[in-house]
Design an enzyme around this catalytic site. Structure first.
Site, PDB file in Angstrom:
ATOM      1  N   ASP A 122     -22.375  -7.479  -5.506  1.00 13.62           N
ATOM      2  CA  ASP A 122     -21.171  -7.300  -4.679  1.00 13.62           C
ATOM      3  C   ASP A 122     -21.175  -8.214  -3.449  1.00 13.62           C
ATOM      4  O   ASP A 122     -20.219  -8.216  -2.681  1.00 13.62           O
ATOM      5  CB  ASP A 122     -21.041  -5.832  -4.257  1.00 13.62           C
ATOM      6  CG  ASP A 122     -22.228  -5.362  -3.419  1.00 13.62           C
ATOM      7  OD1 ASP A 122     -23.145  -6.171  -3.151  1.00 13.62           O
ATOM      8  OD2 ASP A 122     -22.242  -4.173  -3.033  1.00 13.62           O
ATOM      9  N   ARG A 173     -29.725 -14.803   9.880  1.00 11.71           N
ATOM     10  CA  ARG A 173     -31.143 -15.121   9.783  1.00 11.71           C
ATOM     11  C   ARG A 173     -31.407 -16.518  10.327  1.00 11.71           C
ATOM     12  O   ARG A 173     -30.625 -17.429  10.111  1.00 11.71           O
ATOM     13  CB  ARG A 173     -31.539 -15.042   8.317  1.00 11.71           C
ATOM     14  CG  ARG A 173     -32.944 -15.464   8.021  1.00 11.71           C
ATOM     15  CD  ARG A 173     -33.438 -14.777   6.767  1.00 11.71           C
ATOM     16  NE  ARG A 173     -32.922 -15.410   5.565  1.00 11.71           N
ATOM     17  CZ  ARG A 173     -33.124 -14.901   4.338  1.00 11.71           C
ATOM     18  NH1 ARG A 173     -33.765 -13.769   4.165  1.00 11.71           N
ATOM     19  NH2 ARG A 173     -32.651 -15.515   3.282  1.00 11.71           N
ATOM     20  N   ARG A 180     -36.764 -23.500  -0.824  1.00 12.97           N
ATOM     21  CA  ARG A 180     -37.676 -22.613  -1.548  1.00 12.97           C
ATOM     22  C   ARG A 180     -38.347 -23.384  -2.676  1.00 12.97           C
ATOM     23  O   ARG A 180     -37.833 -24.433  -3.094  1.00 12.97           O
ATOM     24  CB  ARG A 180     -36.870 -21.459  -2.172  1.00 12.97           C
ATOM     25  CG  ARG A 180     -36.011 -20.730  -1.179  1.00 12.97           C
ATOM     26  CD  ARG A 180     -34.742 -20.171  -1.853  1.00 12.97           C
ATOM     27  NE  ARG A 180     -33.803 -19.665  -0.833  1.00 12.97           N
ATOM     28  CZ  ARG A 180     -33.739 -18.404  -0.453  1.00 12.97           C
ATOM     29  NH1 ARG A 180     -34.499 -17.507  -1.044  1.00 12.97           N
ATOM     30  NH2 ARG A 180     -32.912 -18.011   0.496  1.00 12.97           N
ATOM     31  N   ASP A 249     -38.317 -17.958  -5.816  1.00 12.24           N
ATOM     32  CA  ASP A 249     -37.142 -18.151  -4.950  1.00 12.24           C
ATOM     33  C   ASP A 249     -37.354 -17.488  -3.595  1.00 12.24           C
ATOM     34  O   ASP A 249     -36.550 -17.673  -2.687  1.00 12.24           O
ATOM     35  CB  ASP A 249     -35.874 -17.604  -5.618  1.00 12.24           C
ATOM     36  CG  ASP A 249     -36.038 -16.180  -6.116  1.00 12.24           C
ATOM     37  OD1 ASP A 249     -36.950 -15.925  -6.935  1.00 12.24           O
ATOM     38  OD2 ASP A 249     -35.281 -15.304  -5.683  1.00 12.24           O
ATOM     39  N   ASN A 250     -38.428 -16.728  -3.457  1.00 14.75           N
ATOM     40  CA  ASN A 250     -38.729 -16.106  -2.167  1.00 14.75           C
ATOM     41  C   ASN A 250     -39.955 -16.743  -1.524  1.00 14.75           C
ATOM     42  O   ASN A 250     -40.597 -16.125  -0.670  1.00 14.75           O
ATOM     43  CB  ASN A 250     -38.959 -14.604  -2.345  1.00 14.75           C
ATOM     44  CG  ASN A 250     -37.674 -13.874  -2.709  1.00 14.75           C
ATOM     45  OD1 ASN A 250     -36.580 -14.355  -2.428  1.00 14.75           O
ATOM     46  ND2 ASN A 250     -37.808 -12.720  -3.325  1.00 14.75           N
TER      47      ASN A 250
HETATM   48  P1  AMP Z   1     -33.690 -11.154  -3.702  1.00 12.57           P
HETATM   49  O1  AMP Z   1     -34.292 -10.168  -4.631  1.00 12.57           O
HETATM   50  O2  AMP Z   1     -33.062 -10.557  -2.476  1.00 12.57           O
HETATM   51  O3  AMP Z   1     -34.571 -12.297  -3.395  1.00 12.57           O
HETATM   52  O4  AMP Z   1     -32.416 -11.747  -4.486  1.00 12.57           O
HETATM   53  C1  AMP Z   1     -32.521 -12.377  -5.730  1.00 12.57           C
HETATM   54  C2  AMP Z   1     -31.183 -12.970  -6.131  1.00 12.57           C
HETATM   55  O5  AMP Z   1     -30.192 -11.962  -6.257  1.00 12.57           O
HETATM   56  C3  AMP Z   1     -30.609 -13.965  -5.143  1.00 12.57           C
HETATM   57  O6  AMP Z   1     -29.955 -14.968  -5.887  1.00 12.57           O
HETATM   58  C4  AMP Z   1     -29.629 -13.142  -4.347  1.00 12.57           C
HETATM   59  O7  AMP Z   1     -28.611 -13.925  -3.773  1.00 12.57           O
HETATM   60  C5  AMP Z   1     -29.073 -12.223  -5.411  1.00 12.57           C
HETATM   61  N1  AMP Z   1     -28.566 -10.949  -4.861  1.00 12.57           N
HETATM   62  C6  AMP Z   1     -29.294  -9.889  -4.409  1.00 12.57           C
HETATM   63  N2  AMP Z   1     -28.485  -8.888  -4.010  1.00 12.57           N
HETATM   64  C7  AMP Z   1     -27.215  -9.313  -4.199  1.00 12.57           C
HETATM   65  C8  AMP Z   1     -25.911  -8.740  -3.990  1.00 12.57           C
HETATM   66  N3  AMP Z   1     -25.763  -7.504  -3.497  1.00 12.57           N
HETATM   67  N4  AMP Z   1     -24.825  -9.482  -4.315  1.00 12.57           N
HETATM   68  C9  AMP Z   1     -24.955 -10.721  -4.823  1.00 12.57           C
HETATM   69  N5  AMP Z   1     -26.146 -11.314  -5.049  1.00 12.57           N
HETATM   70  C10 AMP Z   1     -27.263 -10.629  -4.751  1.00 12.57           C
HETATM   71 MG    MG Z   2     -34.495 -13.868  -2.277  1.00 10.71          MG
END
Ligand code: AMP
Ligand code: MG
Length: 494
Positions: A122, A173, A180, A249-250
């Protein structure tokens, strides 16, 4: 018109890595958090704005002229599986600010609406997880650990729907950059070698400018990232920090900690500790973090192969050699950190290795609180062994270890006057009293969600003084009840 003097160097240097996009408007922005000192450090006019204006700008509702946000694209290995296109699904890079020290720093929104990379998400974020990002980032920063930091959190006045409706928020941020490992993987997987090269040049300009123009600069960049990550993970390990979702990616090129999803500080020492609700196999357990970092860096090395040498075999040899540097670099950084945590100034070689390993084995056997036990060494150095005896119930084993430690300290001090006092002071500067304890974090976030920011602010103030010996900080130094920790789970996809 308010101004944010940002540059757009990333979008200009790596056009295939950025898509112009606007934040979604929010109905009722209200400022929950703003770090004025950080704004000053960044040289931003925002340091002097009032709350209403900060809420307008840092919700995305009123973007100052000249700010051209972009969503950044990246790939990533998530729990070991490759996803060729992830990207900022709910984040936007606003641009780069030149800070007081002359370095470029990224400013980015998180939770500012869905982008073309949102997949099924979302694009939103909730107040709790964004304030959590504030707390953990400030805690790590105060511990001297490289980290991205929050500049602002603005409540949107709109619910986001998770298992239940939650108040929404946008976080701003600040990062040394948002490059990354996964950014490199994205271009490598598409065989877009021009963009890959542009990205590597940009990374060098941002993080390793001394390498610019050097003949073997791409392998040198890889080595620099490996060295930074080895140092970073050693620092995490030495404060008991568990990132929780070390997907590629993190993992940053800058060597900063990024993305505070299911992260947590370990309390009882156990290398198998996992808090993340989605980490069923313990891939990202505390004790696995160095091995995972090396695995991620091997993915970076692979992505860089086309740039390392025209000859594929030579490229592979260079990459392999570089990745092999991780383990010794990590080991030496971690050992140096552990020696400091025992109050030692000199390197006693094998004797110190045994002392450190036996200390950790002692902590593991008694499931001692990692932070408290280390801090108790400062008290022991100052002559008060009671906190240590409290932290480690096996008195006989503790006494045997303490005798060896005292002997090692005496050997280092060689009868020097004041050496013990100096050691106690040194220990108290290295071993924190206050960390972001899980029960305190949850308590603060629950109150914030219900509209009361006072516990969050008190906790934040405590986290900013992790080494202080103020009795008022004691509530933030106490471990959670074991029942709490046993049930404790952190969530991702926040
Ligand atoms: P993360 O686990 O936060 O590192 O996110 C992994 C991927 O999921 C990244 O590409 C984020 O942009 C995407 N992502 C996480 N939460 C959302 C969200 N609520 N809406 C859209 N993309 C998300
Ligand atoms: Mg991330």
């Amino acid at each position: 018109m308010p101004s944010l003097t940002l540059e757009q160097t990333y979008a200009a240097a790596v056009p295939a890595g950025a898509v112009a996009w606007q934040p979604a408007p929010v109905p009722a922005p209200r400022l929950l958090y703003f770090n004025r000192a950080l704004a000053q450090e960044l040289g931003l006019d925002a340091a002097t704005w009032d709350e209403a204006l900060l809420a307008q700008v840092f919700s995305g509702n009123r973007l100052p002229e000249g700010v051209r946000p972009v969503a950044q694209v990246y790939a990533g290995h998530q729990f070991g599986g490759f996803v060729p296109r992830l990207g900022d699904g709910r984040a936007l890079l606003l641009g780069e600010a030149r800070d007081r020290a002359g370095r470029l720093r990224d400013l980015a929104f998180k939770g500012s609406g869905p982008t073309p990379f949102a997949r099924n998400g979302d694009g939103r974020a909730a107040v709790g997880p964004m304030l959590r990002e504030v707390l953990i980032g400030e805690a790590l920063a105060a511990l001297g650990i490289p980290t991205t930091r929050a500049l602002a959190v603005v409540a949107t006045g709109e619910p986001v729907f998770r298992e239940r409706p939650l108040p929404g928020a946008v976080l701003t941020r600040v990062a040394a950059s948002h490059l990354r490992v996964g950014t490199f993987e994205y271009f490598a997987a598409r065989r877009d070698h021009d963009s890959l090269r542009a990205l590597a040049e940009y990374a060098i300009a941002r993080h390793d400018p001394q390498l610019a123009g050097a003949p073997q600069r791409y392998v040198a960049l890889l080595r620099a990232v490996i060295a930074r990550q080895a140092a970073l993970i050693a620092q995490w390990m030495n404060v008991g920090f568990i990132h929780g979702v070390m997907n590629t990616d993190n993992m940053t090129i800058s060597g900063e900690t990024i993305d505070f999803g299911p992260c947590a500080f370990m309390d009882a020492y156990d290398p198998a500790t996992v808090f993340s609700s989605i980490d069923h196999y313990g891939r990202y357990a505390y004790g696995n973090q160095p091995a995972i970092a090396q695995w991620n860096l091997a993915r970076l090395a692979e992505a860089l192969l086309p740039l390392l040498d025209d000859d594929a075999e030579r490229a592979l040899a260079l990459a392999t050699e570089a990745v092999r540097e991780f383990a010794p670099a990590y080991e030496s950084a971690w050992r140096a950190g552990q020696r400091a945590k025992l109050g030692l100034r000199t390197d006693g070689g094998a004797q110190d290795i045994a002392l450190i390993d036996d200390w950790l084995a002692l902590l593991a056997r008694s499931r001692a609180d990692f932070t408290r036990a280390h801090r108790a060494l400062a008290d022991a150095a100052a002559g008060d062994e009671a906190p240590l005896r409290d932290a480690i119930p096996d008195q006989a084993a503790l006494a045997a270890w303490l005798a060896r430690w005292r002997e090692r300290c005496a050997q280092e001090d060689a009868g020097e006057a004041g050496a013990q006092t100096a050691r106690a002071a040194r220990l108290a500067r290295v071993n924190p009293r206050v960390i972001a304890r899980n029960h305190r974090v949850e308590e603060a976030l629950a109150a914030a969600e219900a509209g009361d920011l006072a516990p969050f602010e008190r906790l934040l103030a405590a986290l900013r003084r992790p080494f202080d010996d103020d009795p008022q900080l004691e509530p933030y130094a106490e471990p959670a009840a074991p029942e709490f920790t046993q049930r404790y789970m952190t969530f991702c996809g926040t």
